[in-house]
Design an enzyme around this catalytic site. Structure first.
Site, PDB file in Angstrom:
ATOM      1  N   GLU A   1      -4.324   1.756  -2.834  1.00 22.81           N
ATOM      2  CA  GLU A   1      -5.580   2.205  -2.206  1.00 22.81           C
ATOM      3  C   GLU A   1      -5.420   3.429  -1.319  1.00 22.81           C
ATOM      4  OE1 GLU A   1      -7.541   0.164   0.841  1.00 22.81           O
ATOM      5  OE2 GLU A   1      -5.785   0.051   2.124  1.00 22.81           O
TER       6      GLU A   1
ATOM      7  N   ASP B   1       0.810  -1.229   0.000  1.00 18.16           N
ATOM      8  CA  ASP B   1       0.000   0.000   0.000  1.00 18.16           C
ATOM      9  C   ASP B   1       0.845   1.283   0.000  1.00 18.16           C
ATOM     10  OD1 ASP B   1      -1.165  -2.332   1.134  1.00 18.16           O
ATOM     11  OD2 ASP B   1      -2.819  -1.164   1.973  1.00 18.16           O
TER      12      ASP B   1
ATOM     13  N   HIS C   1      -3.168  -4.271   3.647  1.00 16.14           N
ATOM     14  CA  HIS C   1      -4.135  -3.550   4.496  1.00 16.14           C
ATOM     15  C   HIS C   1      -3.636  -3.267   5.907  1.00 16.14           C
ATOM     16  CE1 HIS C   1      -7.924  -2.079   6.168  1.00 16.14           C
ATOM     17  NE2 HIS C   1      -7.870  -3.006   7.107  1.00 16.14           N
TER      18      HIS C   1
ATOM     19  N   ASN D   1     -10.246  -1.514   0.702  1.00 13.97           N
ATOM     20  CA  ASN D   1     -11.435  -0.853   1.264  1.00 13.97           C
ATOM     21  C   ASN D   1     -11.482   0.646   0.940  1.00 13.97           C
ATOM     22  OD1 ASN D   1      -9.140  -1.195   3.158  1.00 13.97           O
ATOM     23  ND2 ASN D   1     -10.301   0.193   4.448  1.00 13.97           N
ATOM     24  N   HIS D   2     -10.328   1.237   0.569  1.00 12.83           N
ATOM     25  CA  HIS D   2     -10.313   2.664   0.209  1.00 12.83           C
ATOM     26  C   HIS D   2     -10.456   2.892  -1.299  1.00 12.83           C
ATOM     27  CE1 HIS D   2      -9.520   4.076   4.243  1.00 12.83           C
ATOM     28  NE2 HIS D   2      -8.512   3.224   4.356  1.00 12.83           N
TER      29      HIS D   2
ATOM     30  N   HIS E   1      -0.600  -2.635   6.875  1.00 13.50           N
ATOM     31  CA  HIS E   1       0.453  -1.607   6.771  1.00 13.50           C
ATOM     32  C   HIS E   1       1.681  -1.902   7.618  1.00 13.50           C
ATOM     33  CE1 HIS E   1      -2.137   1.867   4.896  1.00 13.50           C
ATOM     34  NE2 HIS E   1      -2.406   0.683   4.364  1.00 13.50           N
TER      35      HIS E   1
HETATM   36 FE   LIG Z   1      -3.954   0.299   2.960  1.00 18.36          FE
HETATM   37 FE   LIG Z   2      -7.035  -1.132   3.456  1.00 14.04          FE
END
Ligand SMILES: [Fe+2]
Ligand SMILES: [Fe+2]
Length: 271
Positions: free
Chosen positions: A39, A8, A178, A67-68, A180
């Site tokens: 994302e 990410d 996700h 999700n983003h 991170h």
């Molecule tokens: Fe993320």
């Molecule tokens: Fe995420």
């Protein structure tokens, strides 16, 4: 083939370290397939079309989400004209864009790229396990694609590991995103699928999952928001996972990659 999956990208700092290193890594390591999770690329929330284009120009073959995915409203429109931008496949039917695609890369490789979201401590989406069976029924590894890369975007390590074992032998790489923070468990599963519970973010680790730390700490203490969440702007670490596959598309080697910023550096010894 040589695959690189980059975790990410968070905000401007994450974008900067990606754009600084990816063109050189792509050439020096003779990469066949590069996938980047984008994302959090736009100020920590979603992605714009201009940023997507920067990533593609820098050497990404595909960009996955999570999700983003649609935090930047423009993504609802431009995703339909960007075949290399992949949102979670288990969104409800009719969602804009696509959750899986066979991407032709610069070296002529055909990579099946699928983005999926877990359901433990996440939005209530359709079953990602059933969703991957449907994708693999259409495009099995070795028939219609040379490599298969699944970005499993989820909170729970248990769900990510269960998914890895479920598709073991049917994918080149299952990589978690996700949370991170990179996990120290990159390995090849018994059936030949490279796996890492979470690849970590590409961003400033002197933060709370990429965000400037003051506001998240404040929210845990006070339980009410005080200011906007902003990406931390210190030196960022590029976090990725490197995989080499055999002719059958299964993994022969896997190693974590960490470049720059606060984390201990790591580079694959086999390239
Ligand atoms: Fe993320
Ligand atoms: Fe995420």
């Amino acid at each position: 083939m040589r695959l690189l999956f980059v975790g990410d990208i968070v905000g401007r700092g994450g974008r900067a370290v990606l754009l600084e290193h990816l063109p050189r890594l792509r050439a020096r390591w003779a990469l066949d397939v590069v996938v980047v999770n984008g994302e959090n690329a736009a100020g920590g929330f979603g992605i714009t079309e201009a940023i997507l284009q920067e990533f593609l120009d820098a050497g990404a073959d595909a960009v996955t989400l999570g999700n983003h995915a649609f935090d930047q409203k423009e993504a609802l429109a431009f995703i339909d004209r960007q075949p290399r931008l992949i949102r979670p496949v288990n969104y409800p039917p009719g969602a804009p864009g696509r959750g899986a695609a066979v991407i032709e890369t610069r070296t002529g490789a055909r990579a099946l790229v699928v983005n999926l979201m877990g359901r433990v401590f996440m939005d209530a989406l359709d079953d990602p396990f059933r969703a991957i069976d449907a994708e693999l029924a259409v495009t099995p590894l070795g028939q219609g694609c040379d490599v298969a890369i699944f970005d499993f975007h989820a909170e729970a390590s248990s769900e990510k590991q269960a998914f890895g074992h479920y598709v073991d032998g049917r994918a080149s790489l299952v990589v978690g995103t996700h949370t991170h923070a990179p996990t120290a468990d990159a390995r090849i599963l018994g059936g030949g699928t490279a796996f890492m519970t979470d690849v970590g973010m590409t961003g400033d680790y002197d933060s709370v999952i990429g965000m400037a730390k003051e506001e998240p700490v404040r929210r845990f203490l006070k339980k009410v928001p005080g200011a906007r969440m902003e990406p931390a702007m210190g030196p960022a670490t590029l976090c990725a996972v490197a995989v080499e596959t055999a002719a059958n598309g299964l993994a022969e080697r896997v190693a974590p990659v960490r470049i720059g910023g606060a984390l201990e550096p790591a580079l694959p010894e086999f390239w």
